[in-house]
Write a protein that holds these residues in place. Sequence first.
Motif, PDB file in Angstrom:
ATOM      1  N   ARG A   1      82.419  44.399   7.634  1.00 51.64           N
ATOM      2  CA  ARG A   1      82.484  45.715   8.195  1.00 51.64           C
ATOM      3  C   ARG A   1      81.466  45.973   9.054  1.00 51.64           C
ATOM      4  NH1 ARG A   1      84.826  50.425   6.570  1.00 51.64           N
ATOM      5  NH2 ARG A   1      85.676  49.467   4.802  1.00 51.64           N
ATOM      6  N   THR A   2      80.383  45.738   9.120  1.00 51.85           N
ATOM      7  CA  THR A   2      79.291  45.939  10.024  1.00 51.85           C
ATOM      8  C   THR A   2      79.524  45.042  11.208  1.00 51.85           C
ATOM      9  OG1 THR A   2      77.626  46.389   8.256  1.00 51.85           O
ATOM     10  CG2 THR A   2      76.675  45.558  10.503  1.00 51.85           C
ATOM     11  N   MET A   3      79.909  43.616  11.073  1.00 59.71           N
ATOM     12  CA  MET A   3      80.083  42.921  12.092  1.00 59.71           C
ATOM     13  C   MET A   3      81.438  43.651  13.102  1.00 59.71           C
ATOM     14  SD  MET A   3      80.110  39.292  10.401  1.00 59.71           S
ATOM     15  CE  MET A   3      80.415  38.381  12.125  1.00 59.71           C
ATOM     16  N   THR A   4      82.469  44.051  12.341  1.00 61.42           N
ATOM     17  CA  THR A   4      83.415  44.586  13.000  1.00 61.42           C
ATOM     18  C   THR A   4      83.164  46.050  13.972  1.00 61.42           C
ATOM     19  OG1 THR A   4      84.913  43.907  11.508  1.00 61.42           O
ATOM     20  CG2 THR A   4      85.696  45.729  13.000  1.00 61.42           C
ATOM     21  N   ALA A   5      82.012  46.778  13.213  1.00 62.88           N
ATOM     22  CA  ALA A   5      81.687  47.993  14.035  1.00 62.88           C
ATOM     23  C   ALA A   5      80.687  47.542  15.045  1.00 62.88           C
ATOM     24  CB  ALA A   5      80.713  48.628  13.171  1.00 62.88           C
ATOM     25  N   LYS A   6      79.687  46.266  15.196  1.00 64.42           N
ATOM     26  CA  LYS A   6      79.173  45.883  15.918  1.00 64.42           C
ATOM     27  C   LYS A   6      79.912  45.255  17.517  1.00 64.42           C
ATOM     28  CE  LYS A   6      75.033  44.952  13.601  1.00 64.42           C
ATOM     29  NZ  LYS A   6      74.088  44.076  12.701  1.00 64.42           N
ATOM     30  N   PHE A   7      81.156  44.569  16.842  1.00 60.14           N
ATOM     31  CA  PHE A   7      81.832  43.723  18.055  1.00 60.14           C
ATOM     32  C   PHE A   7      82.620  44.930  18.756  1.00 60.14           C
ATOM     33  CE2 PHE A   7      85.965  42.160  18.887  1.00 60.14           C
ATOM     34  CZ  PHE A   7      85.778  41.158  19.604  1.00 60.14           C
ATOM     35  N   ARG A   8      83.099  46.096  18.034  1.00 61.10           N
ATOM     36  CA  ARG A   8      84.102  47.220  18.765  1.00 61.10           C
ATOM     37  C   ARG A   8      82.756  47.893  19.664  1.00 61.10           C
ATOM     38  NH1 ARG A   8      88.450  50.277  18.802  1.00 61.10           N
ATOM     39  NH2 ARG A   8      89.401  49.194  17.205  1.00 61.10           N
ATOM     40  N   ALA A   9      81.439  48.168  19.397  1.00 58.05           N
ATOM     41  CA  ALA A   9      80.521  48.710  20.338  1.00 58.05           C
ATOM     42  C   ALA A   9      80.436  47.787  21.463  1.00 58.05           C
ATOM     43  CB  ALA A   9      79.235  49.155  19.263  1.00 58.05           C
ATOM     44  N   SER A  10      80.228  46.512  21.046  1.00 56.75           N
ATOM     45  CA  SER A  10      79.927  45.774  22.198  1.00 56.75           C
ATOM     46  C   SER A  10      81.294  45.471  23.322  1.00 56.75           C
ATOM     47  CB  SER A  10      79.639  44.194  21.888  1.00 56.75           C
ATOM     48  OG  SER A  10      78.480  44.326  21.111  1.00 56.75           O
ATOM     49  N   MET A  11      82.297  45.617  22.790  1.00 60.30           N
ATOM     50  CA  MET A  11      83.693  45.688  23.568  1.00 60.30           C
ATOM     51  C   MET A  11      83.813  46.978  24.542  1.00 60.30           C
ATOM     52  SD  MET A  11      87.541  44.570  22.186  1.00 60.30           S
ATOM     53  CE  MET A  11      88.630  43.936  23.201  1.00 60.30           C
ATOM     54  N   ALA A  12      83.187  47.766  24.167  1.00 62.57           N
ATOM     55  CA  ALA A  12      83.225  48.965  25.025  1.00 62.57           C
ATOM     56  C   ALA A  12      83.227  48.875  26.600  1.00 62.57           C
ATOM     57  CB  ALA A  12      82.380  50.223  24.607  1.00 62.57           C
ATOM     58  N   GLU A  13      82.043  47.611  26.878  1.00 63.80           N
ATOM     59  CA  GLU A  13      81.786  47.269  28.171  1.00 63.80           C
ATOM     60  C   GLU A  13      82.993  45.809  28.688  1.00 63.80           C
ATOM     61  OE1 GLU A  13      77.663  46.479  28.289  1.00 63.80           O
ATOM     62  OE2 GLU A  13      77.176  48.199  28.000  1.00 63.80           O
ATOM     63  N   HIS A  14      83.767  45.568  27.753  1.00 62.92           N
ATOM     64  CA  HIS A  14      84.576  44.308  28.009  1.00 62.92           C
ATOM     65  C   HIS A  14      86.071  44.741  27.781  1.00 62.92           C
ATOM     66  CE1 HIS A  14      80.759  42.167  28.371  1.00 62.92           C
ATOM     67  NE2 HIS A  14      80.282  42.810  27.436  1.00 62.92           N
ATOM     68  N   VAL A  15      86.264  45.938  27.739  1.00 63.17           N
ATOM     69  CA  VAL A  15      87.849  46.086  27.411  1.00 63.17           C
ATOM     70  C   VAL A  15      89.025  45.649  28.027  1.00 63.17           C
ATOM     71  CG1 VAL A  15      87.338  48.335  26.113  1.00 63.17           C
ATOM     72  CG2 VAL A  15      87.675  48.335  28.353  1.00 63.17           C
ATOM     73  N   ALA A  16      88.602  45.277  29.411  1.00 62.86           N
ATOM     74  CA  ALA A  16      89.712  44.746  30.155  1.00 62.86           C
ATOM     75  C   ALA A  16      89.445  43.189  30.383  1.00 62.86           C
ATOM     76  CB  ALA A  16      89.908  45.362  31.735  1.00 62.86           C
ATOM     77  N   GLU A  17      88.670  42.710  29.729  1.00 61.21           N
ATOM     78  CA  GLU A  17      88.460  41.114  29.683  1.00 61.21           C
ATOM     79  C   GLU A  17      89.469  40.366  28.769  1.00 61.21           C
ATOM     80  OE1 GLU A  17      84.565  40.185  29.722  1.00 61.21           O
ATOM     81  OE2 GLU A  17      83.735  41.662  30.924  1.00 61.21           O
TER      82      GLU A  17
END
Length: 343
Positions: A227-243
């Motif tokens: 659950r924590t990993m998924t939340a961190k992954f989504r937070a990181s993806m905010a800067e890479h959503v189009a990649e």
Amino acid sequence: MSLSWYLCYLATGCGLGHSGPMTVDVTELAGAARTSSTTGPRPAGGAGHRADDAVRRAELAAFLRSRRERITPEQVGLPRGSRRRTPGLRREEVAHLGAVGVTWYTWLEQGRDIHVSPQVLDAVARALQLDRAERSHLFALAAAVDPLPGKECTGVPRALRDILAGLEPYPAVVQNSRFDILAYNATYGQLMCDLDALPDEDRNCMWLAFTHPGWRASLVDREATVRTMTAKFRASMAEHVAEPAWKALVARLTEASPEFRALWAEHEVERATSAVKVFRHPVVGVLQLTGTNLWTGPNAGPKVLTYTPVDETSRSRLVELAELARKRPGARREAAGADAPPA
């Protein structure tokens, strides 16, 4: 080598998980097209040379088509639509993902004799999600010099690998913000599963936490961890959503894991922090370790993640684990890398 220079080198994203389409100035593409249409083919050294060029361009065209047709729209976050007849992506979709001109990319895939800059080839390679071998093949067929050569920019620098090895028996790994495992020392390679035995494309902590039985069994509080990993992954993806690489990983996880689908739909976000983690190893037993993130640049991207023991029991068990890793048949004497191969 100074520390400031070294961290600056790492912060450039050179081989440490830098991915996604690179924007290319359309004026460069327009200039390339004008050069081709007004001056004709580039000078050649004779009929034999021109024939060789034609064969190479035809091979390049076929290679690009094959890579394009293997990628589904869903992998890069595009709608399939009801009228799609082309297997994989359309040419205009590749051009859009790579931020290159549609006409120019079409000519390239048709094997026309046009000038190809390394920067544009780099954008196409990223759009088509080419791995290191495929990228090298692309640049070879295009008779161009890769601006990110394999030894320097597709892996982890030797100096950083030496640091990982020097941290034994403490587990240590280099990860990017997408949770790709870029390099690791022997103890980390045996902490949750045998990483050396995995194919390169599976060396991602998100993928392993949701799909690998051994990795999942090693996490004592697995439900809270994923659950924590998924939340961190989504937070990181905010800067890479189009990649494309990020969207491809989400698509792969969504297809493979109902648990991930449910967690992803909650849209939880969390910042990276240091914390005590508990692992259960099948041989040495339970280890309580403090995870510490050491960022390699000014932004929360590539990092060195180290695990240190909370108590003497865990410390002695880490020593035992390191010894097991050292004695394992075929064990490496240096920090392994995902580019032993890839991010």
